[in-house]
Scaffold this active site. Sequence first.
Site, mmCIF file in Angstrom:
data_model
loop_
_atom_site.group_PDB
_atom_site.id
_atom_site.type_symbol
_atom_site.label_atom_id
_atom_site.label_comp_id
_atom_site.label_asym_id
_atom_site.label_seq_id
_atom_site.Cartn_x
_atom_site.Cartn_y
_atom_site.Cartn_z
ATOM 1 N N VAL A 43 -11.050 3.037 -3.755
ATOM 2 C CA VAL A 43 -10.723 2.453 -5.059
ATOM 3 C C VAL A 43 -11.763 1.370 -5.330
ATOM 4 C CG1 VAL A 43 -9.013 1.252 -6.456
ATOM 5 C CG2 VAL A 43 -8.256 2.937 -4.763
ATOM 6 N N ASP A 85 0.845 -1.193 0.000
ATOM 7 C CA ASP A 85 0.000 0.000 0.000
ATOM 8 C C ASP A 85 0.883 1.246 0.000
ATOM 9 O OD1 ASP A 85 -3.225 0.491 0.920
ATOM 10 O OD2 ASP A 85 -1.844 2.183 1.097
ATOM 11 N N HIS A 114 -10.493 -5.178 -3.009
ATOM 12 C CA HIS A 114 -9.137 -5.453 -2.524
ATOM 13 C C HIS A 114 -9.212 -5.804 -1.048
ATOM 14 C CE1 HIS A 114 -10.048 -1.142 -2.490
ATOM 15 N NE2 HIS A 114 -9.384 -1.075 -1.341
HETATM 16 P P1 AMP Z 1 -9.765 1.593 0.231
HETATM 17 O O1 AMP Z 1 -9.751 2.937 0.916
HETATM 18 O O2 AMP Z 1 -10.253 0.454 1.065
HETATM 19 O O3 AMP Z 1 -10.461 1.669 -1.113
HETATM 20 O O4 AMP Z 1 -8.253 1.250 -0.060
HETATM 21 C C1 AMP Z 1 -7.522 1.766 -1.128
HETATM 22 C C2 AMP Z 1 -6.073 1.644 -0.751
HETATM 23 O O5 AMP Z 1 -5.289 1.791 -1.916
HETATM 24 C C3 AMP Z 1 -5.606 2.712 0.235
HETATM 25 O O6 AMP Z 1 -5.080 2.082 1.396
HETATM 26 C C4 AMP Z 1 -4.552 3.481 -0.543
HETATM 27 O O7 AMP Z 1 -3.486 3.912 0.270
HETATM 28 C C5 AMP Z 1 -4.115 2.446 -1.570
HETATM 29 N N1 AMP Z 1 -3.546 3.002 -2.782
HETATM 30 C C6 AMP Z 1 -4.036 4.029 -3.515
HETATM 31 N N2 AMP Z 1 -3.258 4.236 -4.600
HETATM 32 C C7 AMP Z 1 -2.265 3.322 -4.547
HETATM 33 C C8 AMP Z 1 -1.137 3.026 -5.373
HETATM 34 N N3 AMP Z 1 -0.883 3.717 -6.506
HETATM 35 N N4 AMP Z 1 -0.314 2.016 -4.990
HETATM 36 C C9 AMP Z 1 -0.561 1.323 -3.860
HETATM 37 N N5 AMP Z 1 -1.601 1.548 -3.048
HETATM 38 C C10 AMP Z 1 -2.438 2.532 -3.375
#
Ligand code: AMP
Length: 116
Positions: A98, A32, A102
């Site tokens: 996102v 992450d 996940h």
């Molecule tokens: P959620 O808030 O459950 O949708 O989780 C999305 C996660 O994706 C968050 O913990 C972000 O920090 C992570 N995230 C967003 N962009 C990226 C990226 N480019 N690479 C890795 N993690 C990411």
Amino acid sequence: MADKDCLFCRILDGDIPADIVYESDTAIAFRDINPQAPTHVVIIPRKHIATINDIDADDQAIVGSLYTAASTIAREEGFSEQGYRAVMNCNKAAGQTVFHIHLHLLGGRVLTWPPG
Ligand code: AMP
Ligand code: ZN
């Protein structure tokens, strides 16, 4: 199947770099970008599924594979016996940002419950 507007599909396609720690036929995992624990890995299916609400009966093996990925990574990271959390947020009130499902794998520290 990939969604060109989806950040995680773009990581799957290699358009956006990520620190990939695990790959299988159905899933990949990467660190992450904003870690909430010493190890914070995001495990995603190769198939674009927007939310938990969009998981079809046919997707059960794919979703199950996210958990076998979690236990494999936890063992590799050295905290499978100590304990860890594997959690998936669904929609805005739960903090999903996102919209490609996940599993968050968090480990390497004591995690409190309930989460905020
Ligand atoms: P959620 O808030 O459950 O949708 O989780 C999305 C996660 O994706 C968050 O913990 C972000 O920090 C992570 N995230 C967003 N962009 C990226 C990226 N480019 N690479 C890795 N993690 C990411
Ligand atoms: Zn996607």
